[in-house]
Design an enzyme around this catalytic site. Structure first.
Site, short mmCIF file in Angstrom:
data_model
loop_
_atom_site.label_atom_id
_atom_site.label_comp_id
_atom_site.label_asym_id
_atom_site.label_seq_id
_atom_site.Cartn_x
_atom_site.Cartn_y
_atom_site.Cartn_z
N TYR A 84 -9.87 4.60 -12.45
CA TYR A 84 -9.74 5.32 -11.16
C TYR A 84 -9.64 6.83 -11.34
O TYR A 84 -9.37 7.54 -10.38
CB TYR A 84 -8.46 4.87 -10.43
CG TYR A 84 -8.26 3.37 -10.29
CD1 TYR A 84 -9.13 2.61 -9.52
CD2 TYR A 84 -7.20 2.74 -10.91
CE1 TYR A 84 -8.94 1.25 -9.38
CE2 TYR A 84 -6.99 1.37 -10.78
CZ TYR A 84 -7.88 0.63 -10.01
OH TYR A 84 -7.68 -0.72 -9.88
N GLY A 89 0.76 -1.24 0.00
CA GLY A 89 0.00 0.00 0.00
C GLY A 89 0.79 1.29 0.00
O GLY A 89 0.20 2.36 -0.16
N CYS A 122 -13.84 2.91 -28.62
CA CYS A 122 -15.14 3.55 -28.80
C CYS A 122 -15.85 3.79 -27.48
O CYS A 122 -16.94 3.25 -27.24
CB CYS A 122 -16.00 2.68 -29.72
SG CYS A 122 -15.16 2.34 -31.25
N GLU A 123 -15.22 4.53 -26.59
CA GLU A 123 -15.84 4.94 -25.34
C GLU A 123 -15.24 6.29 -24.97
O GLU A 123 -14.02 6.48 -25.09
CB GLU A 123 -15.49 3.97 -24.19
CG GLU A 123 -16.03 2.59 -24.39
CD GLU A 123 -16.21 1.84 -23.08
OE1 GLU A 123 -16.24 2.48 -22.01
OE2 GLU A 123 -16.33 0.61 -23.15
N GLU A 166 4.17 -6.40 1.79
CA GLU A 166 3.70 -6.84 0.46
C GLU A 166 3.61 -5.67 -0.50
O GLU A 166 2.54 -5.35 -1.01
CB GLU A 166 2.32 -7.50 0.60
CG GLU A 166 2.25 -8.67 1.55
CD GLU A 166 0.80 -9.12 1.83
OE1 GLU A 166 -0.15 -8.38 1.52
OE2 GLU A 166 0.64 -10.23 2.36
N PRO A 167 4.72 -5.02 -0.79
CA PRO A 167 4.66 -3.86 -1.68
C PRO A 167 4.52 -4.30 -3.14
O PRO A 167 5.17 -5.24 -3.57
CB PRO A 167 6.02 -3.18 -1.47
CG PRO A 167 6.93 -4.32 -1.12
CD PRO A 167 6.09 -5.31 -0.33
N GLY A 168 3.66 -3.61 -3.87
CA GLY A 168 3.55 -3.86 -5.30
C GLY A 168 3.89 -2.59 -6.05
O GLY A 168 4.92 -2.46 -6.69
N ARG A 169 2.99 -1.62 -5.91
CA ARG A 169 3.13 -0.35 -6.62
C ARG A 169 4.46 0.33 -6.31
O ARG A 169 5.10 0.88 -7.21
CB ARG A 169 1.98 0.58 -6.19
CG ARG A 169 1.83 1.82 -7.04
CD ARG A 169 0.79 2.76 -6.40
NE ARG A 169 -0.45 2.12 -6.08
CZ ARG A 169 -1.51 2.06 -6.90
NH1 ARG A 169 -1.45 2.62 -8.09
NH2 ARG A 169 -2.63 1.47 -6.51
N TYR A 174 0.01 -2.12 -12.13
CA TYR A 174 -1.41 -2.07 -12.49
C TYR A 174 -1.58 -1.49 -13.90
O TYR A 174 -2.54 -0.78 -14.18
CB TYR A 174 -2.21 -1.28 -11.43
CG TYR A 174 -1.97 -1.85 -10.04
CD1 TYR A 174 -2.46 -3.10 -9.69
CD2 TYR A 174 -1.18 -1.17 -9.10
CE1 TYR A 174 -2.21 -3.65 -8.45
CE2 TYR A 174 -0.91 -1.71 -7.85
CZ TYR A 174 -1.42 -2.95 -7.53
OH TYR A 174 -1.16 -3.50 -6.31
C1 LIG Z 1 -2.89 -5.31 -3.81
C2 LIG Z 1 -2.32 -5.88 -2.60
C3 LIG Z 1 -1.02 -5.56 -2.20
C4 LIG Z 1 -0.16 -4.57 -2.94
O1 LIG Z 1 -0.61 -3.27 -2.83
P1 LIG Z 1 0.32 -2.07 -3.37
O2 LIG Z 1 -0.50 -0.86 -3.13
O3 LIG Z 1 0.57 -2.32 -4.80
O4 LIG Z 1 1.57 -2.08 -2.56
C5 LIG Z 1 -0.52 -6.18 -1.08
N1 LIG Z 1 -1.25 -7.07 -0.37
C6 LIG Z 1 -2.51 -7.40 -0.72
C7 LIG Z 1 -3.25 -8.38 0.10
C8 LIG Z 1 -3.09 -6.82 -1.84
O5 LIG Z 1 -4.34 -7.14 -2.17
#
Ligand SMILES: *Cc1c(COP(=O)(O)O)cnc(C)c1O
Length: 421
Positions: free
Chosen positions: A318, A239, A346-347, A275-278, A375
Protein backbone atom coordinates in the site's frame (compact mmCIF):
# COMPACT_ATOMS: atom_id res chain seq x y z
CA UNK A 1 -1.36 6.00 23.57
CA UNK A 2 0.31 2.61 23.68
CA UNK A 3 2.52 0.69 26.07
CA UNK A 4 5.75 0.75 24.02
CA UNK A 5 7.94 3.23 25.87
CA UNK A 6 11.61 3.72 26.68
CA UNK A 7 12.74 2.96 30.22
CA UNK A 8 16.40 3.60 31.04
CA UNK A 9 17.12 4.01 27.35
CA UNK A 10 15.63 0.66 26.31
CA UNK A 11 12.35 0.28 24.42
CA UNK A 12 9.93 -1.83 26.43
CA UNK A 13 6.67 -3.61 25.69
CA UNK A 14 4.81 -2.88 28.94
CA UNK A 15 7.24 -4.13 31.63
CA UNK A 16 9.46 -6.21 29.34
CA UNK A 17 12.61 -4.90 27.60
CA UNK A 18 12.52 -5.61 23.87
CA UNK A 19 16.19 -6.62 24.16
CA UNK A 20 15.18 -9.46 26.47
CA UNK A 21 12.60 -10.79 24.00
CA UNK A 22 15.08 -10.45 21.12
CA UNK A 23 17.68 -12.45 23.06
CA UNK A 24 15.17 -15.22 23.77
CA UNK A 25 13.34 -15.38 20.43
CA UNK A 26 15.75 -13.98 17.83
CA UNK A 27 14.73 -11.47 15.18
CA UNK A 28 12.56 -10.70 13.37
CA UNK A 29 9.46 -11.04 15.55
CA UNK A 30 6.16 -9.32 16.25
CA UNK A 31 5.36 -8.28 19.79
CA UNK A 32 1.89 -7.29 21.01
CA UNK A 33 0.83 -5.53 24.20
CA UNK A 34 -2.25 -6.95 25.92
CA UNK A 35 -2.77 -3.71 27.86
CA UNK A 36 -2.81 -1.73 24.62
CA UNK A 37 -5.33 -4.10 23.01
CA UNK A 38 -7.53 -3.76 26.09
CA UNK A 39 -7.14 0.00 26.17
CA UNK A 40 -8.27 0.41 22.55
CA UNK A 41 -11.21 -1.94 23.07
CA UNK A 42 -12.15 0.05 26.17
CA UNK A 43 -12.09 3.36 24.30
CA UNK A 44 -14.65 2.05 21.81
CA UNK A 45 -16.79 0.54 24.56
CA UNK A 46 -16.76 3.94 26.26
CA UNK A 47 -17.65 5.69 22.99
CA UNK A 48 -20.76 3.51 22.67
CA UNK A 49 -21.68 3.48 26.36
CA UNK A 50 -25.42 3.73 26.90
CA UNK A 51 -26.23 2.32 23.45
CA UNK A 52 -26.96 -1.41 23.29
CA UNK A 53 -23.95 -2.64 21.33
CA UNK A 54 -21.50 -5.43 20.54
CA UNK A 55 -17.93 -4.68 19.44
CA UNK A 56 -17.07 -7.44 16.97
CA UNK A 57 -13.29 -7.34 16.58
CA UNK A 58 -12.26 -7.94 12.97
CA UNK A 59 -10.21 -11.13 13.17
CA UNK A 60 -8.51 -10.52 9.85
CA UNK A 61 -6.49 -7.62 11.34
CA UNK A 62 -4.69 -9.97 13.74
CA UNK A 63 -6.09 -13.43 14.31
CA UNK A 64 -3.58 -14.95 16.72
CA UNK A 65 -5.51 -17.08 19.23
CA UNK A 66 -3.89 -15.30 22.19
CA UNK A 67 -4.90 -11.88 20.82
CA UNK A 68 -8.46 -13.14 20.30
CA UNK A 69 -8.48 -14.51 23.85
CA UNK A 70 -7.47 -11.12 25.31
CA UNK A 71 -10.37 -9.45 23.52
CA UNK A 72 -12.87 -12.28 23.94
CA UNK A 73 -12.29 -12.24 27.70
CA UNK A 74 -13.23 -8.54 27.71
CA UNK A 75 -16.58 -9.45 26.14
CA UNK A 76 -15.75 -8.69 22.54
CA UNK A 77 -17.59 -10.37 19.71
CA UNK A 78 -15.74 -11.27 16.52
CA UNK A 79 -16.19 -10.45 12.86
CA UNK A 80 -14.83 -13.26 10.68
CA UNK A 81 -14.41 -13.47 6.92
CA UNK A 82 -13.68 -17.18 6.48
CA UNK A 83 -14.39 -20.56 7.98
CA UNK A 84 -10.83 -20.60 9.24
CA UNK A 85 -11.28 -17.32 11.11
CA UNK A 86 -14.52 -18.68 12.58
CA UNK A 87 -12.62 -21.69 13.92
CA UNK A 88 -9.97 -19.34 15.36
CA UNK A 89 -12.59 -17.30 17.22
CA UNK A 90 -14.16 -20.46 18.60
CA UNK A 91 -10.78 -21.90 19.59
CA UNK A 92 -10.11 -18.69 21.53
CA UNK A 93 -13.29 -19.30 23.53
CA UNK A 94 -15.68 -16.89 21.80
CA UNK A 95 -19.18 -18.37 21.53
CA UNK A 96 -20.94 -18.47 18.16
CA UNK A 97 -23.58 -16.12 19.57
CA UNK A 98 -20.95 -13.36 19.47
CA UNK A 99 -19.58 -14.08 15.97
CA UNK A 100 -20.70 -12.37 12.77
CA UNK A 101 -19.66 -13.73 9.38
CA UNK A 102 -18.80 -11.18 6.66
CA UNK A 103 -17.29 -11.54 3.22
CA UNK A 104 -18.19 -11.40 -0.44
CA UNK A 105 -17.26 -15.01 -1.25
CA UNK A 106 -18.41 -17.30 1.52
CA UNK A 107 -18.48 -20.86 0.20
CA UNK A 108 -21.29 -23.35 0.79
CA UNK A 109 -18.88 -25.33 2.95
CA UNK A 110 -18.22 -22.27 5.11
CA UNK A 111 -21.93 -21.47 5.41
CA UNK A 112 -22.60 -25.02 6.59
CA UNK A 113 -19.65 -25.05 8.99
CA UNK A 114 -20.73 -21.85 10.74
CA UNK A 115 -24.43 -22.78 10.83
CA UNK A 116 -23.51 -26.08 12.46
CA UNK A 117 -21.17 -24.41 14.93
CA UNK A 118 -23.58 -21.63 15.86
CA UNK A 119 -23.44 -18.05 14.64
CA UNK A 120 -24.89 -14.69 15.61
CA UNK A 121 -25.37 -13.30 12.12
CA UNK A 122 -24.45 -13.61 8.46
CA UNK A 123 -23.66 -10.36 6.68
CA UNK A 124 -24.88 -11.42 3.25
CA UNK A 125 -23.42 -9.68 0.22
CA UNK A 126 -25.34 -11.04 -2.79
CA UNK A 127 -28.56 -12.74 -3.87
CA UNK A 128 -26.89 -16.04 -4.83
CA UNK A 129 -25.31 -16.18 -1.37
CA UNK A 130 -28.68 -15.44 0.22
CA UNK A 131 -30.42 -18.24 -1.71
CA UNK A 132 -27.67 -20.76 -0.96
CA UNK A 133 -27.72 -19.86 2.72
CA UNK A 134 -31.49 -20.30 2.86
CA UNK A 135 -31.28 -23.69 1.17
CA UNK A 136 -28.54 -24.95 3.50
CA UNK A 137 -30.19 -23.59 6.67
CA UNK A 138 -33.64 -24.90 5.74
CA UNK A 139 -32.08 -28.30 5.03
CA UNK A 140 -30.77 -28.29 8.60
CA UNK A 141 -34.15 -27.19 9.98
CA UNK A 142 -32.74 -23.73 10.82
CA UNK A 143 -33.34 -20.14 9.91
CA UNK A 144 -30.10 -18.20 9.43
CA UNK A 145 -30.03 -14.74 11.06
CA UNK A 146 -29.14 -12.29 8.29
CA UNK A 147 -28.17 -8.68 7.79
CA UNK A 148 -27.73 -7.62 4.19
CA UNK A 149 -24.54 -5.72 3.55
CA UNK A 150 -25.54 -2.70 1.53
CA UNK A 151 -23.18 -0.68 -0.62
CA UNK A 152 -24.06 2.95 0.11
CA UNK A 153 -21.95 4.40 -2.75
CA UNK A 154 -19.95 6.59 -0.39
CA UNK A 155 -16.33 7.53 -1.02
CA UNK A 156 -14.36 6.57 2.08
CA UNK A 157 -11.43 8.77 0.94
CA UNK A 158 -8.87 6.14 1.81
CA UNK A 159 -6.32 4.06 -0.14
CA UNK A 160 -8.02 2.64 -3.25
CA UNK A 161 -7.14 -0.97 -2.31
CA UNK A 162 -9.06 -0.72 0.97
CA UNK A 163 -12.04 1.42 -0.08
CA UNK A 164 -15.13 -0.79 -0.20
CA UNK A 165 -18.19 1.47 -0.16
CA UNK A 166 -18.31 2.79 -3.73
CA UNK A 167 -20.68 1.28 -6.27
CA UNK A 168 -17.72 0.16 -8.41
CA UNK A 169 -16.34 -1.99 -5.54
CA UNK A 170 -17.23 -5.68 -5.37
CA UNK A 171 -18.79 -5.39 -1.92
CA UNK A 172 -22.40 -5.39 -0.79
CA UNK A 173 -25.76 -5.00 -2.45
CA UNK A 174 -26.38 -1.64 -4.14
CA UNK A 175 -28.47 0.33 -1.69
CA UNK A 176 -31.00 1.20 -4.40
CA UNK A 177 -31.67 -2.54 -4.83
CA UNK A 178 -31.84 -3.30 -1.13
CA UNK A 179 -35.64 -3.14 -0.72
CA UNK A 180 -36.20 -5.78 -3.36
CA UNK A 181 -33.56 -8.10 -1.90
CA UNK A 182 -34.96 -7.71 1.62
CA UNK A 183 -38.39 -8.67 0.25
CA UNK A 184 -36.88 -11.80 -1.29
CA UNK A 185 -34.98 -12.58 1.92
CA UNK A 186 -38.13 -12.34 4.03
CA UNK A 187 -39.86 -14.86 1.78
CA UNK A 188 -37.08 -17.46 1.94
CA UNK A 189 -37.68 -20.40 4.30
CA UNK A 190 -34.16 -20.55 5.76
CA UNK A 191 -33.63 -16.83 6.39
CA UNK A 192 -34.51 -14.62 9.33
CA UNK A 193 -33.92 -10.94 8.57
CA UNK A 194 -32.41 -9.24 11.63
CA UNK A 195 -30.54 -6.19 10.44
CA UNK A 196 -28.63 -4.00 8.03
CA UNK A 197 -24.85 -4.07 7.54
CA UNK A 198 -22.43 -1.58 6.00
CA UNK A 199 -18.62 -1.35 5.82
CA UNK A 200 -17.17 1.35 3.60
CA UNK A 201 -13.42 0.82 3.96
CA UNK A 202 -10.38 0.81 6.18
CA UNK A 203 -8.06 3.46 7.65
CA UNK A 204 -10.66 6.24 7.41
CA UNK A 205 -9.22 9.46 8.77
CA UNK A 206 -12.32 11.60 8.31
CA UNK A 207 -15.73 11.08 9.96
CA UNK A 208 -17.74 12.57 7.08
CA UNK A 209 -17.91 9.35 5.00
CA UNK A 210 -19.04 7.41 8.10
CA UNK A 211 -21.79 9.99 8.69
CA UNK A 212 -22.91 9.84 5.07
CA UNK A 213 -23.06 6.03 5.11
CA UNK A 214 -24.82 5.78 8.49
CA UNK A 215 -27.42 8.35 7.42
CA UNK A 216 -28.19 6.18 4.41
CA UNK A 217 -28.46 3.13 6.68
CA UNK A 218 -30.89 5.01 8.96
CA UNK A 219 -33.07 6.02 6.05
CA UNK A 220 -33.05 2.47 4.68
CA UNK A 221 -33.96 1.09 8.12
CA UNK A 222 -37.05 3.31 8.28
CA UNK A 223 -38.08 2.23 4.79
CA UNK A 224 -37.55 -1.46 5.58
CA UNK A 225 -39.56 -1.20 8.77
CA UNK A 226 -42.38 0.44 6.83
CA UNK A 227 -42.19 -2.56 4.49
CA UNK A 228 -42.75 -4.82 7.49
CA UNK A 229 -39.21 -6.06 8.24
CA UNK A 230 -38.09 -6.38 11.84
CA UNK A 231 -34.74 -4.59 11.84
CA UNK A 232 -33.23 -4.93 15.31
CA UNK A 233 -29.49 -4.70 14.59
CA UNK A 234 -27.31 -2.32 12.65
CA UNK A 235 -23.79 -3.47 11.84
CA UNK A 236 -21.79 -0.36 11.00
CA UNK A 237 -18.58 -2.16 10.00
CA UNK A 238 -15.03 -1.20 10.89
CA UNK A 239 -12.62 1.22 9.33
CA UNK A 240 -11.77 3.77 12.03
CA UNK A 241 -8.26 5.00 11.17
CA UNK A 242 -5.22 5.22 13.41
CA UNK A 243 -2.14 7.46 13.48
CA UNK A 244 0.84 5.84 11.73
CA UNK A 245 3.14 8.72 12.57
CA UNK A 246 3.60 10.33 15.93
CA UNK A 247 3.73 13.84 14.55
CA UNK A 248 1.31 15.13 11.96
CA UNK A 249 -1.75 12.89 11.88
CA UNK A 250 -4.94 13.37 13.82
CA UNK A 251 -7.43 10.64 12.94
CA UNK A 252 -10.89 10.88 14.50
CA UNK A 253 -11.23 10.24 18.20
CA UNK A 254 -13.34 7.23 19.18
CA UNK A 255 -15.57 9.52 21.20
CA UNK A 256 -16.40 11.58 18.10
CA UNK A 257 -16.96 8.40 16.08
CA UNK A 258 -19.41 7.32 18.79
CA UNK A 259 -21.14 10.70 18.53
CA UNK A 260 -21.64 10.23 14.78
CA UNK A 261 -23.22 6.83 15.49
CA UNK A 262 -25.51 8.33 18.14
CA UNK A 263 -26.55 11.21 15.88
CA UNK A 264 -27.26 9.09 12.81
CA UNK A 265 -28.69 5.79 14.08
CA UNK A 266 -28.89 6.21 17.86
CA UNK A 267 -32.64 6.81 17.99
CA UNK A 268 -33.71 3.74 15.99
CA UNK A 269 -33.79 1.40 18.97
CA UNK A 270 -31.39 -1.00 17.29
CA UNK A 271 -28.50 -2.91 18.79
CA UNK A 272 -25.34 -1.45 17.28
CA UNK A 273 -22.52 -3.67 16.05
CA UNK A 274 -19.15 -2.34 14.97
CA UNK A 275 -16.25 -4.30 13.45
CA UNK A 276 -13.00 -2.54 14.34
CA UNK A 277 -9.76 -4.28 13.47
CA UNK A 278 -6.97 -1.80 12.90
CA UNK A 279 -8.15 0.57 15.65
CA UNK A 280 -7.76 -2.14 18.26
CA UNK A 281 -4.67 -4.01 17.04
CA UNK A 282 -2.70 -1.57 14.86
CA UNK A 283 -0.87 0.37 17.51
CA UNK A 284 -0.77 -2.61 19.88
CA UNK A 285 2.10 -4.26 18.01
CA UNK A 286 5.69 -3.77 16.87
CA UNK A 287 7.77 -5.66 14.35
CA UNK A 288 11.29 -5.95 15.75
CA UNK A 289 14.25 -6.54 13.44
CA UNK A 290 18.04 -6.32 13.50
CA UNK A 291 20.45 -4.65 11.14
CA UNK A 292 22.29 -7.18 8.97
CA UNK A 293 24.50 -4.77 7.04
CA UNK A 294 24.94 -1.09 6.59
CA UNK A 295 25.66 -0.71 2.87
CA UNK A 296 27.01 2.51 1.40
CA UNK A 297 25.42 2.97 -2.02
CA UNK A 298 25.99 5.74 -4.51
CA UNK A 299 24.59 8.76 -2.71
CA UNK A 300 22.39 6.51 -0.52
CA UNK A 301 22.94 4.53 2.64
CA UNK A 302 21.04 1.26 2.90
CA UNK A 303 20.20 -0.24 6.23
CA UNK A 304 19.60 -3.89 5.34
CA UNK A 305 17.49 -5.46 8.07
CA UNK A 306 16.41 -9.05 8.74
CA UNK A 307 12.67 -8.30 8.35
CA UNK A 308 11.27 -8.04 4.86
CA UNK A 309 8.17 -7.48 2.74
CA UNK A 310 7.10 -11.07 3.42
CA UNK A 311 6.93 -10.28 7.16
CA UNK A 312 5.29 -6.85 6.88
CA UNK A 313 3.65 -6.32 3.51
CA UNK A 314 2.01 -2.94 4.08
CA UNK A 315 4.85 -0.72 2.77
CA UNK A 316 5.28 -2.69 -0.47
CA UNK A 317 1.55 -3.36 -0.89
CA UNK A 318 0.00 0.00 0.00
CA UNK A 319 3.00 2.32 0.07
CA UNK A 320 2.29 2.54 3.79
CA UNK A 321 4.44 4.44 6.27
CA UNK A 322 5.62 2.84 9.51
CA UNK A 323 7.60 4.80 12.06
CA UNK A 324 10.93 3.11 12.73
CA UNK A 325 12.65 3.55 16.07
CA UNK A 326 15.87 2.21 17.59
CA UNK A 327 15.37 -0.23 20.46
CA UNK A 328 18.28 1.40 22.29
CA UNK A 329 17.28 5.03 22.61
CA UNK A 330 19.59 7.41 20.79
CA UNK A 331 21.55 9.75 23.03
CA UNK A 332 20.13 13.27 22.90
CA UNK A 333 21.88 15.43 20.31
CA UNK A 334 23.23 12.41 18.47
CA UNK A 335 23.71 12.85 14.74
CA UNK A 336 20.91 11.34 12.62
CA UNK A 337 21.65 9.99 9.18
CA UNK A 338 19.31 9.36 6.26
CA UNK A 339 18.82 5.70 5.48
CA UNK A 340 16.87 3.58 3.05
CA UNK A 341 15.59 0.76 5.23
CA UNK A 342 15.30 -2.40 3.15
CA UNK A 343 14.84 -6.14 3.61
CA UNK A 344 16.79 -9.00 2.03
CA UNK A 345 14.09 -10.11 -0.43
CA UNK A 346 15.02 -10.05 -4.11
CA UNK A 347 12.60 -7.30 -5.12
CA UNK A 348 13.06 -3.56 -5.15
CA UNK A 349 9.59 -3.38 -3.60
CA UNK A 350 11.16 -4.79 -0.45
CA UNK A 351 11.74 -1.29 0.89
CA UNK A 352 10.33 -0.11 4.21
CA UNK A 353 11.43 3.50 4.05
CA UNK A 354 13.44 5.85 1.88
CA UNK A 355 15.76 8.54 3.24
CA UNK A 356 14.51 8.01 6.78
CA UNK A 357 16.27 9.97 9.53
CA UNK A 358 17.65 7.49 12.05
CA UNK A 359 20.47 7.54 14.58
CA UNK A 360 23.68 5.74 13.61
CA UNK A 361 23.02 2.01 13.70
CA UNK A 362 25.60 -0.67 13.12
CA UNK A 363 25.42 -4.39 12.47
CA UNK A 364 23.24 -6.21 14.97
CA UNK A 365 21.43 -3.06 16.17
CA UNK A 366 17.78 -3.65 16.99
CA UNK A 367 15.03 -1.51 15.53
CA UNK A 368 11.26 -1.56 15.75
CA UNK A 369 8.56 -0.83 13.19
CA UNK A 370 5.69 0.78 15.04
CA UNK A 371 1.94 0.38 14.33
CA UNK A 372 2.50 -3.16 13.07
CA UNK A 373 -0.14 -4.97 15.14
CA UNK A 374 -2.81 -5.01 12.42
CA UNK A 375 -2.42 -6.39 8.88
CA UNK A 376 1.14 -7.39 9.80
CA UNK A 377 1.67 -11.00 10.85
CA UNK A 378 -1.63 -12.06 9.26
CA UNK A 379 -0.35 -11.05 5.83
CA UNK A 380 3.07 -12.63 6.27
CA UNK A 381 4.28 -15.33 3.91
CA UNK A 382 7.35 -17.50 3.51
CA UNK A 383 8.43 -15.87 0.25
CA UNK A 384 12.14 -16.47 -0.33
CA UNK A 385 11.81 -19.42 2.12
CA UNK A 386 12.01 -17.01 5.01
CA UNK A 387 10.40 -18.76 8.02
CA UNK A 388 7.04 -17.33 9.02
CA UNK A 389 7.74 -14.52 11.49
CA UNK A 390 7.01 -15.48 15.12
CA UNK A 391 4.66 -13.58 17.44
CA UNK A 392 5.06 -12.68 21.10
CA UNK A 393 2.49 -11.39 23.58
CA UNK A 394 3.36 -9.27 26.59
CA UNK A 395 1.20 -8.60 29.60
CA UNK A 396 2.78 -6.70 32.47
CA UNK A 397 6.11 -8.38 33.21
CA UNK A 398 5.25 -11.57 31.31
CA UNK A 399 5.98 -12.47 27.75
CA UNK A 400 5.29 -15.61 25.79
CA UNK A 401 5.78 -16.80 22.24
CA UNK A 402 2.26 -17.12 20.86
CA UNK A 403 3.36 -18.41 17.47
CA UNK A 404 6.75 -20.05 17.14
CA UNK A 405 9.09 -19.59 14.24
CA UNK A 406 8.96 -22.81 12.16
CA UNK A 407 12.19 -24.74 11.67
CA UNK A 408 13.55 -25.36 8.19
CA UNK A 409 12.71 -29.05 8.67
CA UNK A 410 9.06 -28.11 9.19
CA UNK A 411 9.10 -25.80 6.20
CA UNK A 412 10.70 -28.31 3.82
CA UNK A 413 8.58 -31.11 5.30
CA UNK A 414 5.41 -29.46 3.97
CA UNK A 415 6.49 -30.14 0.40
CA UNK A 416 6.31 -33.53 -1.24
CA UNK A 417 8.31 -34.85 -4.17
CA UNK A 418 5.99 -37.31 -5.97
CA UNK A 419 7.11 -40.91 -6.12
CA UNK A 420 6.90 -40.95 -9.92
CA UNK A 421 9.30 -38.04 -10.29
C1 LIG B 1 -11.57 -5.48 7.07
C2 LIG B 1 -12.93 -5.38 7.59
C3 LIG B 1 -13.17 -4.80 8.84
C4 LIG B 1 -12.09 -4.18 9.68
O1 LIG B 1 -11.58 -3.01 9.13
P1 LIG B 1 -10.58 -2.11 10.01
O2 LIG B 1 -10.21 -1.00 9.09
O3 LIG B 1 -9.42 -2.96 10.37
O4 LIG B 1 -11.33 -1.64 11.20
C5 LIG B 1 -14.47 -4.80 9.30
N1 LIG B 1 -15.48 -5.33 8.59
C6 LIG B 1 -15.29 -5.90 7.38
C7 LIG B 1 -16.44 -6.46 6.66
C8 LIG B 1 -14.01 -5.94 6.84
O5 LIG B 1 -13.83 -6.48 5.64
Amino acid sequence: MDHFLYHNGVLHAEGVPITEIAAAVGTPFYVYSAATLARHYGLLAEALAGLPHLICYSVKANGNLAVLKVLGDLGAGMDVVSGGEYLRARAAGVPGSRIVFSGVGKTRGELRLTLEGGIRQFNVESEPELRALSEIAAGMGLRAPVALRVNPDVDAKTHEKIATGKSENKFGIPIAKARAVYAEAAALPGIEVVGVDVHIGSQLTDLAPFRAAFEKVAELTRTLRADGHAISRLDLGGGLGIPYTRSNEAPPLPHDYGQVIRETVGNLGCEIEIEPGRFIAGNAGLLVASVIWLKEGEGRRFLIVDAAMNDLARPSMYGAHHDIVPVLEAAPGLEHGLYDVVGPVCETGDTFARARALPEMGEGALLAFRSAGAYGAVMASEYNTRPLVPEVLVRGDHFAVIRARPSFDEILGRDTIPEWL
